[in-house]
Design a protein around this motif. Structure first.
Motif, mmCIF file in Angstrom:
data_model
loop_
_atom_site.group_PDB
_atom_site.id
_atom_site.type_symbol
_atom_site.label_atom_id
_atom_site.label_comp_id
_atom_site.label_asym_id
_atom_site.label_seq_id
_atom_site.Cartn_x
_atom_site.Cartn_y
_atom_site.Cartn_z
ATOM 1 N N SER A 6 1.098 -0.997 -0.093
ATOM 2 C CA SER A 6 -0.009 -0.059 0.144
ATOM 3 C C SER A 6 0.968 1.252 0.057
ATOM 4 N N PHE A 7 0.420 2.437 0.004
ATOM 5 C CA PHE A 7 1.105 3.587 -0.183
ATOM 6 C C PHE A 7 2.239 3.921 0.509
ATOM 7 N N ILE A 8 1.847 3.902 1.977
ATOM 8 C CA ILE A 8 2.919 4.099 2.834
ATOM 9 C C ILE A 8 4.176 2.981 3.239
ATOM 10 N N PRO A 9 3.672 1.758 3.388
ATOM 11 C CA PRO A 9 4.785 0.662 3.300
ATOM 12 C C PRO A 9 5.594 0.775 2.087
ATOM 13 N N HIS A 10 5.068 1.001 0.977
ATOM 14 C CA HIS A 10 5.902 1.009 -0.092
ATOM 15 C C HIS A 10 7.256 1.969 0.010
ATOM 16 N N PHE A 11 7.120 3.030 0.832
ATOM 17 C CA PHE A 11 8.325 3.668 0.903
ATOM 18 C C PHE A 11 9.300 3.317 2.177
ATOM 19 N N GLU A 12 8.881 2.332 2.912
ATOM 20 C CA GLU A 12 9.815 1.482 3.613
ATOM 21 C C GLU A 12 10.474 2.433 4.585
ATOM 22 N N GLY A 13 9.674 3.166 5.597
ATOM 23 C CA GLY A 13 10.152 3.885 6.517
ATOM 24 C C GLY A 13 10.454 5.461 6.171
ATOM 25 N N HIS A 14 10.282 5.799 4.993
ATOM 26 C CA HIS A 14 10.578 7.069 4.561
ATOM 27 C C HIS A 14 9.281 7.938 4.407
ATOM 28 N N TYR A 15 8.126 7.242 4.701
ATOM 29 C CA TYR A 15 6.913 8.195 4.917
ATOM 30 C C TYR A 15 6.760 8.424 6.260
ATOM 31 N N LEU A 16 7.062 9.785 6.560
ATOM 32 C CA LEU A 16 7.253 10.250 7.868
ATOM 33 C C LEU A 16 6.117 11.063 8.729
ATOM 34 N N THR A 17 5.452 10.456 9.557
ATOM 35 C CA THR A 17 4.286 11.116 10.466
ATOM 36 C C THR A 17 4.786 11.251 12.012
ATOM 37 N N SER A 18 5.623 12.206 12.288
ATOM 38 C CA SER A 18 6.199 12.607 13.483
ATOM 39 C C SER A 18 5.245 12.816 14.751
ATOM 40 N N ASN A 19 4.229 13.382 14.229
ATOM 41 C CA ASN A 19 3.002 13.823 15.326
ATOM 42 C C ASN A 19 1.799 13.404 14.882
ATOM 43 N N VAL A 20 1.605 12.292 14.103
ATOM 44 C CA VAL A 20 0.213 11.735 13.500
ATOM 45 C C VAL A 20 0.105 10.358 13.671
ATOM 46 N N ASN A 21 -0.782 9.874 14.632
ATOM 47 C CA ASN A 21 -1.523 8.448 14.807
ATOM 48 C C ASN A 21 -2.475 8.079 14.100
ATOM 49 N N ILE A 22 -2.747 6.848 13.961
ATOM 50 C CA ILE A 22 -4.031 6.224 13.471
ATOM 51 C C ILE A 22 -4.452 5.136 14.696
ATOM 52 N N THR A 23 -5.624 4.883 14.894
ATOM 53 C CA THR A 23 -5.876 4.039 15.695
ATOM 54 C C THR A 23 -6.551 2.670 14.963
ATOM 55 N N VAL A 24 -5.750 1.417 15.150
ATOM 56 C CA VAL A 24 -6.139 0.485 14.332
ATOM 57 C C VAL A 24 -6.200 -0.634 15.566
ATOM 58 N N PHE A 25 -6.544 -2.146 14.709
ATOM 59 C CA PHE A 25 -6.535 -3.214 15.682
ATOM 60 C C PHE A 25 -5.302 -3.853 15.489
ATOM 61 N N ASN A 26 -4.828 -4.298 16.708
ATOM 62 C CA ASN A 26 -3.561 -5.009 16.593
ATOM 63 C C ASN A 26 -4.025 -6.605 16.495
ATOM 64 N N SER A 27 -2.860 -7.616 16.619
ATOM 65 C CA SER A 27 -3.175 -8.688 16.230
ATOM 66 C C SER A 27 -4.193 -9.601 17.383
ATOM 67 N N ASP A 28 -4.252 -9.020 18.523
ATOM 68 C CA ASP A 28 -5.066 -9.537 19.465
ATOM 69 C C ASP A 28 -6.519 -8.714 19.556
ATOM 70 N N GLY A 29 -6.911 -8.011 18.448
ATOM 71 C CA GLY A 29 -8.107 -7.389 18.499
ATOM 72 C C GLY A 29 -8.314 -6.232 19.247
ATOM 73 N N GLU A 30 -7.202 -5.633 19.686
ATOM 74 C CA GLU A 30 -7.383 -4.526 20.631
ATOM 75 C C GLU A 30 -7.041 -3.023 19.767
ATOM 76 N N ALA A 31 -7.739 -2.141 20.045
ATOM 77 C CA ALA A 31 -7.655 -0.922 19.551
ATOM 78 C C ALA A 31 -6.009 -0.245 20.177
ATOM 79 N N VAL A 32 -5.224 0.156 19.102
ATOM 80 C CA VAL A 32 -3.988 0.652 19.474
ATOM 81 C C VAL A 32 -3.788 1.793 18.558
ATOM 82 N N SER A 33 -3.271 2.883 19.117
ATOM 83 C CA SER A 33 -2.887 4.144 18.449
ATOM 84 C C SER A 33 -1.233 4.091 17.992
ATOM 85 N N VAL A 34 -1.283 4.103 16.575
ATOM 86 C CA VAL A 34 0.313 3.844 16.164
ATOM 87 C C VAL A 34 0.585 4.740 15.324
ATOM 88 N N PRO A 35 1.833 5.309 14.976
ATOM 89 C CA PRO A 35 2.160 6.164 13.867
ATOM 90 C C PRO A 35 1.611 5.668 12.753
#
Length: 632
Positions: free
Chosen positions: A192-221
C-alpha cells in the motif's frame, strides 16, 4: 448525473526561440506521437544553482497529476504532468551522479482532494487510492502527511494498510552517456502507499487507531516517526515529518501538537546523534507557524548542523532562513511549482561560517524541464515517464472524466456560482422551487477557477471539490434575510467570531485560501502589474520572500487580483421586504446564521428545529448540474 474530466493534452515540441511551446490540447483519442505545440512559453531566465547537496521539492499536489490543461494564461506554465516530472527527476538524478553530488526528492503532503484523478472515484471507493499508485512510482526519499490525508479515516487507513499486489513499481537503471533510462528491470509487490516507502513516509506527530493482532484498538504512527539514512555520496541524514497543529482530523486519528512532540523521548533519541544534515519535511508553513519550535529544539543540541526544511499547506512560494546555516522553503500548490534547494555543505564542515544556500521556484512544464536538463523534445521523455502519463490518461478514461459541456462564460466565477449555478442546481426536482428564496454560500467552496474552453467533470471537481450540504429556514422575511450576509462578512457578533475561529481550525481550506489571497496581495504591493507583453513578461507567479536573491525561475507579471468576501449572497427575489422566503445556506454556517437571525429580529427565536435540508444536491455537484442545464 453529470458524467465524469480533463481536456488532456499532447506533448510539447521545444525550439530554440525565446518563447518555447507548451503541451497543447489533444482529443480523447490516444496519441503516441508528440504533437505540434499550441502555446508558446518563456523558458527560465537562468540555470539553477547546483550545490554538493540538492533537493527537488513538491507539496500540495492535490491530485493535479495531469497538470493544468487550459490555454488561458498562466495555466500553460503549469502544464507538465507527473510523467513529465518523473522524466525530469530521472535526468536530474543522472546529472547529479555525473557531478558527484547528492540529489533528494521530497514531498510535504496533501495528495488528496482537488481533481477528478483523486476525487472522481466510484461510490464506495477510496479518495486518491488509484492516483496515489502513480505518485509512489516516483523515487521519493522523504514524504510526509498533510491534513487532507486525515479528513476521512478510510483515506488514512487505505494509505496505512497492506493491499493486493500491484505490478507497477519500477526500479530503473541508467546507461552510460548518452543517457538513457532503460526498461524497468524489477517488479516488486505493491503493499500500500505508506509501506511502499519502507520507513521514509514520515508522520512524526500523527497517529492512527487500528486493531492489533489481539483485536485490541491501539494508536500507532501512520508512517514512521523519523528516518536516518545515508545518501549516494555518503552523507548521513536525519529526517522528520511534521504536521501543523491540525484539529479537524477524523475520529481515530490523532495529531499531537508540535510543542508536545519535541518533548517526546523518541524525539530526543532521534536528534541525539549528529548527522551531516537534518532534512525536515512537514505540512506546515515556513512563516508564522511552528517550524521554529522544531528548529530551536534541534539547535539546542546541535548549534551548527545544517538544517534544510521543506514546508507546505498555505499553497504559496515562500522561503525563510532561521539562521545562517539553515533554509526553509515552501513550494506552492497544485503541481504549479517545483521547488529546488541546494547547499554547499562541504564548505561548512569544521567551521561556524554561514552556509551558502540557493532556492528556486520552477514553473511546472516541459519547457522548464528541458531547459534545466539540456534536453530537447526528442530526447526528454523516458519510457518510465511516458508509462506514468499513459497510466494517468487511462485512469482519466476509466473515471470518464473527459465528458464535457462547452463553456462560453467570461464573467465572475463567484457571481456565476451564487447567482446562477446554485439556484439552478438546488431547485431541480425540488418541491420548494417556486417559493422565493435567497442563497448564501462561502467563497471557500470554490477552490479554483474555471477557464474558457471545454467544461469537464474534472473542472467540476477542481473548481468546487467540497461536499457541503445546503440547509434552509422557511418563513424568514426578505428584509431580515438580506441582512444576514452583511453580518456574516463583518463578523458582527461574538458568537460568530467564536464560530469563525472554530471553522478556521476545523475547515483548514478556509485558512489556506485566506492565506493564499493575503500572500498574493502582499506580492502585488511589492511588484505591481505590467500589461502582458511588456518586457515580454506573461502572467504567472511573482514571488517576494525573505531569502536573498530572486527565487522565481521564470520571470512573470502578476495577473490582477481582487478582494473576495468570505460569504456571498444571490440576487434577492423580486418580492416585498415583508414577504416570507426560504433562506438557504451551506451546512457548516448553520450556528452563526441562527445566531444572527436571533440578533436581527425578536419576533421568533430560531433554533436547529427550524432548519431542514433544502436539497440532496451537494456543493461539489452544483456546477455539473448547471452545465447540464445551460451549457449543453
Amino acid at each position: 448525473m453529470f458524467l465524469p474530466i480533463i481536456a488532456l493534452a499532447g506533448l510539447v515540441t521545444a525550439c530554440g526561440d525565446h518563447h518555447l511551446p507548451a503541451r497543447g490540447t489533444y482529443s480523447q483519442s490516444r496519441v503516441e506521437k508528440q504533437e505540434y505545440p499550441q502555446v508558446p512559453l518563456t523558458p527560465p531566465h537562468r540555470p539553477i544553482v547546483w550545490g554538493d547537496f540538492n533537493v527537488i521539492h513538491t507539496t500540495d499536489t492535490h491530485g493535479w497529476l495531469l497538470g493544468h490543461q487550459k490555454s488561458s494564461f498562466p495555466e500553460p506554465y503549469f502544464s507538465g504532468d507527473l510523467g513529465d516530472f518523473a522524466s525530469f527527476v530521472t535526468h536530474m538524478k543522472y546529472i547529479a551522479k555525473q557531478k558527484g553530488v547528492d540529489l533528494l526528492l521530497i514531498d510535504s503532503g496533501d495528495l488528496h482532494d482537488g481533481t477528478g484523478l483523486s476525487d472522481g472515484y466510484a461510490p464506495g471507493a477510496i479518495d486518491a487510492h488509484e492516483s496515489n499508485k502513480f505518485v509512489e512510482r516516483l523515487p521519493y526519499d522523504v514524504m510526509t502527511i498533510g491534513n487532507h490525508e486525515l479528513y476521512v479515516y478510510a483515506d488514512t487507513h487505505d494509505m496505512y494498510v497492506n493491499s493486493l499486489p500491484f505490478p507497477w513499481t519500477y526500479h530503473g537503471l541508467y546507461s552510460a552517456p548518452p543517457m538513457m533510462y532503460l526498461e524497468p528491470v524489477l517488479l516488486i509487490k505493491y503493499q500500500s502507499f505508506i509501506p511502499h516507502f519502507e520507513g521514509h513516509y514520515l508522520t512524526s506527530n500523527v497517529n492512527i487507531t487500528v486493531f492489533n493482532s489481539d483485536g485490541e484498538a491501539v494508536s500507532v504512527p501512520v508512517g514512521s516517526r523519523y528516518a536516518k539514512f545515508t545518501t549516494a555520496m555518503g552523507r548521513r541524514v536525519t529526517s522528520l515529518g511534521v504536521l501543523f497543529n491540525f484539529t479537524g482530523n477524523a475520529h481515530n486519528t490523532t495529531v499531537q501538537p508540535v510543542a508536545k512532540m519535541i518533548e517526546e523521548p523518541w524525539f530526543a533519541e532521534a536528534i541525539a546523534e549528529e548527522p551531516d544534515v537534518f532534512i525536515l519535511a512537514g505540512h506546515m508553513p515556513v512563516s508564522n507557524d511552528s517550524w521554529p519550535v522544531v528548529f530551536s529544539a534541534i539547535r539546542a543540541v546541535h548549534p551548527l548542523t545544517p538544517i534544510m526544511i521543506f514546508g507546505g499547506h498555505t499553497h504559496i512560494r515562500d522561503c525563510q532562513q532561521y539562521d545562517g546555516r539553515s533554509m526553509a522553503m515552501e513550494s506552492g500548490r497544485y503541481m504549479e511549482t517545483i521547488g529546488w534547494m541546494s547547499a554547499n555543505l562541504n564548505a561548512g564542515e569544521g567551521n561556524a561560517d554561514d552556509i551558502k544556500f540557493s532556492r528556486r521556484y520552477l514553473d511546472q512544464n516541459r519547457v522548464t524541464y528541458q531547459f534545466h536538463t539540456k534536453t530537447s523534445n526528442a530526447t526528454f521523455d523516458t519510457r518510465y515517464g511516458r508509462t506514468i502519463t499513459e497510466g494517468l490518461r487511462d485512469l482519466a478514461e476509466q473515471y470518464n472524466l473527459s465528458y464535457h459541456d462547452p463553456y462560453p462564460s467570461n464573467g465572475s466565477l463567484l457571481t456565476l456560482f451564487i447567482d446562477e449555478a446554485i439556484p439552478t442546481a438546488l431547485k431541480l426536482n425540488n418541491s420548494r422551487a417556486e417559493i422565493p428564496s435567497l442563497f448564501i454560500a462561502t467563497s471557500g467552496d470554490l477552490r479554483f477557477d474555471i477557464f474558457k474552453g471545454p467544461f469537464t467533470k474534472n473542472d467540476q471537481l477542481t473548481a468546487s471539490p467540497y461536499s457541503d450540504q445546503f440547509l434552509y429556514i422557511p418563513g424568514v422575511t426578505l428584509q431580515v434575510a438580506t441582512q444576514v450576509l452583511q453580518a456574516l462578512n463583518k463578523l458582527s457578533s461574538i458568537s460568530l467570531k467564536q464560530k469563525r475561529t472554530e471553522l478556521m481550525k476545523s475547515w483548514e481550506f478556509v485558512y489556506v485560501d485566506d492565506r493564499f489571497q493575503t500572500w498574493l496581495g502582499e506580492v502585488e504591493k511589492h511588484s505591481g502589474h505590467k500589461k502582458p507583453g511588456t518586457d515580454e513578461l506573461t502572467f504567472g507567479y511573482v514571488t517576494v520572500d525573505s531569502c536573498p536573491g530572486t527565487g522565481d525561475d521564470t520571470l512573470h507579471t502578476l495577473p490582477p487580483s481582487y478582494d473576495i468576501p468570505d460569504y456571498m449572497m444571490s440576487t434577492p427575489p423580486n418580492v416585498t421586504d415583508a414577504t416570507p422566503i426560504d433562506l438557504v445556506f451551506v451546512d457548516f454556517i448553520e450556528t452563526p446564521v441562527l445566531n444572527i437571525l436571533n440578533e436581527l429580529q425578536n419576533e421568533k427565536t430560531y433554533s436547529k428545529e427550524d432548519v431542514s435540508l433544502y436539497s440532496p444536491v451537494m456543493s461539489n455537484q452544483v456546477f455539473g448540474l448547471y452545465a447540464q442545464a445551460y451549457w449543453n
